[in-house]
Motif scaffolding. Structure first.
Motif, PDB file in Angstrom:
ATOM      1  N   MET B  68     -37.263  41.845  -9.165  1.00 23.53           N
ATOM      2  CA  MET B  68     -36.545  40.569  -9.005  1.00 23.53           C
ATOM      3  C   MET B  68     -35.065  40.732  -9.291  1.00 23.53           C
ATOM      4  O   MET B  68     -34.233  40.100  -8.667  1.00 23.53           O
ATOM      5  CB  MET B  68     -37.122  39.524  -9.953  1.00 23.53           C
ATOM      6  CG  MET B  68     -38.332  38.830  -9.401  1.00 23.53           C
ATOM      7  SD  MET B  68     -38.701  37.347 -10.349  1.00 23.53           S
ATOM      8  CE  MET B  68     -39.744  38.028 -11.592  1.00 23.53           C
ATOM      9  N   GLY B  73     -32.094  39.026  -1.094  1.00 21.34           N
ATOM     10  CA  GLY B  73     -32.878  38.370  -0.049  1.00 21.34           C
ATOM     11  C   GLY B  73     -34.144  37.748  -0.592  1.00 21.34           C
ATOM     12  O   GLY B  73     -34.238  37.457  -1.782  1.00 21.34           O
ATOM     13  N   ALA B  74     -35.119  37.559   0.276  1.00 20.25           N
ATOM     14  CA  ALA B  74     -36.347  36.887  -0.138  1.00 20.25           C
ATOM     15  C   ALA B  74     -37.405  37.877  -0.612  1.00 20.25           C
ATOM     16  O   ALA B  74     -38.254  37.548  -1.426  1.00 20.25           O
ATOM     17  CB  ALA B  74     -36.895  36.048   1.007  1.00 20.25           C
ATOM     18  N   PRO B  77     -37.514  38.800  -4.748  1.00 21.09           N
ATOM     19  CA  PRO B  77     -38.154  37.781  -5.574  1.00 21.09           C
ATOM     20  C   PRO B  77     -39.649  37.630  -5.266  1.00 21.09           C
ATOM     21  O   PRO B  77     -40.446  37.462  -6.175  1.00 21.09           O
ATOM     22  CB  PRO B  77     -37.396  36.501  -5.210  1.00 21.09           C
ATOM     23  CG  PRO B  77     -36.069  36.973  -4.737  1.00 21.09           C
ATOM     24  CD  PRO B  77     -36.283  38.318  -4.101  1.00 21.09           C
ATOM     25  N   LEU B  78     -40.018  37.710  -3.991  1.00 26.81           N
ATOM     26  CA  LEU B  78     -41.435  37.534  -3.641  1.00 26.81           C
ATOM     27  C   LEU B  78     -42.297  38.667  -4.193  1.00 26.81           C
ATOM     28  O   LEU B  78     -43.342  38.426  -4.791  1.00 26.81           O
ATOM     29  CB  LEU B  78     -41.608  37.439  -2.120  1.00 26.81           C
ATOM     30  CG  LEU B  78     -41.225  36.085  -1.510  1.00 26.81           C
ATOM     31  CD1 LEU B  78     -41.224  36.155   0.005  1.00 26.81           C
ATOM     32  CD2 LEU B  78     -42.168  34.985  -1.977  1.00 26.81           C
ATOM     33  N   PHE B  81     -41.960  38.461  -8.252  1.00 27.81           N
ATOM     34  CA  PHE B  81     -42.694  37.346  -8.857  1.00 27.81           C
ATOM     35  C   PHE B  81     -44.203  37.576  -8.736  1.00 27.81           C
ATOM     36  O   PHE B  81     -44.968  37.246  -9.647  1.00 27.81           O
ATOM     37  CB  PHE B  81     -42.297  36.029  -8.188  1.00 27.81           C
ATOM     38  CG  PHE B  81     -42.697  34.810  -8.963  1.00 27.81           C
ATOM     39  CD1 PHE B  81     -42.172  34.568 -10.220  1.00 27.81           C
ATOM     40  CD2 PHE B  81     -43.600  33.904  -8.438  1.00 27.81           C
ATOM     41  CE1 PHE B  81     -42.542  33.447 -10.945  1.00 27.81           C
ATOM     42  CE2 PHE B  81     -43.980  32.776  -9.160  1.00 27.81           C
ATOM     43  CZ  PHE B  81     -43.448  32.540 -10.411  1.00 27.81           C
ATOM     44  N   LYS B  85     -47.015  37.536 -11.672  1.00 31.35           N
ATOM     45  CA  LYS B  85     -48.247  36.737 -11.628  1.00 31.35           C
ATOM     46  C   LYS B  85     -49.490  37.632 -11.752  1.00 31.35           C
ATOM     47  O   LYS B  85     -50.452  37.283 -12.410  1.00 31.35           O
ATOM     48  CB  LYS B  85     -48.334  35.919 -10.325  1.00 31.35           C
ATOM     49  CG  LYS B  85     -47.255  34.877 -10.145  1.00 31.35           C
ATOM     50  CD  LYS B  85     -47.089  33.958 -11.316  1.00 31.35           C
ATOM     51  CE  LYS B  85     -48.017  32.765 -11.269  1.00 31.35           C
ATOM     52  NZ  LYS B  85     -47.717  31.843 -12.412  1.00 31.35           N
ATOM     53  N   SER B 112     -47.401  30.598  -1.482  1.00 25.43           N
ATOM     54  CA  SER B 112     -46.850  29.371  -2.044  1.00 25.43           C
ATOM     55  C   SER B 112     -45.338  29.456  -2.229  1.00 25.43           C
ATOM     56  O   SER B 112     -44.625  28.493  -1.962  1.00 25.43           O
ATOM     57  CB  SER B 112     -47.542  29.027  -3.361  1.00 25.43           C
ATOM     58  OG  SER B 112     -47.170  29.938  -4.367  1.00 25.43           O
ATOM     59  N   LYS B 113     -44.835  30.623  -2.643  1.00 19.43           N
ATOM     60  CA  LYS B 113     -43.395  30.714  -2.881  1.00 19.43           C
ATOM     61  C   LYS B 113     -42.625  31.001  -1.580  1.00 19.43           C
ATOM     62  O   LYS B 113     -41.492  30.563  -1.417  1.00 19.43           O
ATOM     63  CB  LYS B 113     -43.085  31.799  -3.915  1.00 19.43           C
ATOM     64  CG  LYS B 113     -43.538  31.420  -5.310  1.00 19.43           C
ATOM     65  CD  LYS B 113     -42.756  30.224  -5.822  1.00 19.43           C
ATOM     66  CE  LYS B 113     -43.252  29.748  -7.169  1.00 19.43           C
ATOM     67  NZ  LYS B 113     -44.513  28.986  -7.091  1.00 19.43           N
ATOM     68  N   LYS B 115     -43.713  30.044   1.345  1.00 20.21           N
ATOM     69  CA  LYS B 115     -44.090  28.987   2.299  1.00 20.21           C
ATOM     70  C   LYS B 115     -44.575  29.576   3.632  1.00 20.21           C
ATOM     71  O   LYS B 115     -44.108  29.205   4.698  1.00 20.21           O
ATOM     72  CB  LYS B 115     -42.916  28.024   2.557  1.00 20.21           C
ATOM     73  CG  LYS B 115     -42.150  27.600   1.308  1.00 20.21           C
ATOM     74  CD  LYS B 115     -42.628  26.275   0.750  1.00 20.21           C
ATOM     75  CE  LYS B 115     -41.725  25.733  -0.324  1.00 20.21           C
ATOM     76  NZ  LYS B 115     -41.767  26.443  -1.600  1.00 20.21           N
TER      77      LYS B 115
END
Lengths: 120, 193
Positions: B68, B73-74, B77-78, B81, B85, B112-113, B115
């Motif tokens: 993270m 970009g995305a 974090p994806l 994270f 979890k 969920s994060k 989408k």
């Protein structure tokens, strides 16, 4: 008193919005951060850092793209004692409205209700 | 898989992503902004540097935090994270049952994060279907995972930056799906990965 947190892809948008609302609603605490490493972007670290400094329940505003995702992750990992809300309202208009409402003593739930009516 | 083996595998991904940087960059140049290769390499450089011998749960969590903090970009974090979890559900010794559970959490988190719900030409198309190719013995084979990534070739991107390429995104494997192949293959319970 409820605080405001702003996360933007741009340093200037973050600091400009903070400047605007601090002048219109004096005494309201605004945490703002934008950009990553001198460029455009957001990351979880900068949001974590701001969250570690809040001293009351806080309403958070975000701008485009992955800022919401990063904000959601940071809030989910937040282990502090305050309630952190995410508002899906336009960053400038929303934070401005929230700041004014906070300054006249409106409670957080009512502010969130008003923000939910603002179309982004 | 115990903590020592997990750490070895995650550290080894640094070599993998260094080796695959050009490939991921080439894919991302086709349908994105061309930074996925360098991002993944940077992420696992940070993992190699910062994540040290610890419990299984702590290794996964530290890996997540390192990703993270270092990938833009995305995708960073994806992935990051998701590791955080997964750390909450990991057992000291990851067995097939636990691995299935971790894959479930990985998919749920990305969905969920990020989408996403599938078929949108993303990393999720590999992560969500990884359980389908997980063998009863816990094998998660690179070639099986690769087939899942190859399926994204004919998809049209509707999420992320690739969505701007619309129809033009057809014909290229999604770079996130490709990096997910390498990342997931590190979780195979086979002795030699």
């Amino acid at each position: 008193m409820t605080e405001i947190l702003i996360i933007s892809h741009s340093k200037d948008i973050a600091s400009g919005t903070k400047e605007l609302i601090e002048q219109m609603a004096q005494g309201v605490t605004v945490h703002a951060s934008g950009g990553v490493g001198g460029g455009i972007g957001t990351n979880i670290g900068q949001i974590d850092h701001m969250l570690s400094e809040v001293e009351s329940d806080t309403i958070c505003f975000f701008d485009i793209g992955s800022s919401l995702m990063n904000l959601e992750m940071a809030v989910e990992m937040y282990e502090g004692e305050h309630e952190i809300h995410i508002a899906n309202a336009p960053i400038v208009e929303g934070s401005f409205l929230a700041a004014v409402e906070i300054s006249i003593g409106t409670n957080t739930a009512e502010i969130m209700e008003k923000l939910s009516e603002m179309v982004k | 898989m115990n903590n020592t083996m997990l750490l070895q595998r995650l550290h080894k991904l640094q070599e993998t992503f260094t080796e695959k940087e050009t490939e991921l960059t080439a894919l991302d140049r086709e349908i994105g902004d061309g930074d996925h290769g360098v991002n993944m390499k940077r992420g696992f450089n940070a993992v190699k540097e910062k994540v040290t011998e610890s419990s299984t749960q702590e290794i996964l969590k530290q890996t997540g935090m390192a990703l993270m903090g270092s990938i833009g970009g995305a995708s960073g974090p994806l992935y990051g994270f998701s590791f955080v979890k997964m750390s909450e559900a990991a057992k000291d010794e990851i067995d097939v049952e636990n691995l299935r559970e971790l894959l479930e959490i990985f998919a749920e988190t990305v969905s969920s994060k990020g989408k996403v719900s599938g078929g949108e030409k993303t990393m999720y198309d590999v992560i969500s279907r990884a359980k389908e190719v997980l063998g009863e013995d816990g094998a998660l084979k690179l070639e099986d995972l690769q087939k899942l990534a190859d399926d994204t070739k004919d998809m049209i991107a509707t999420k992320g930056r690739a969505a701007y390429f619309k129809e033009k995104s057809k014909g290229t494997v999604d770079p996130g799906a490709q990096s997910a192949v390498y990342l997931l293959s590190a979780f195979t319970l086979e002795e030699e990965a």
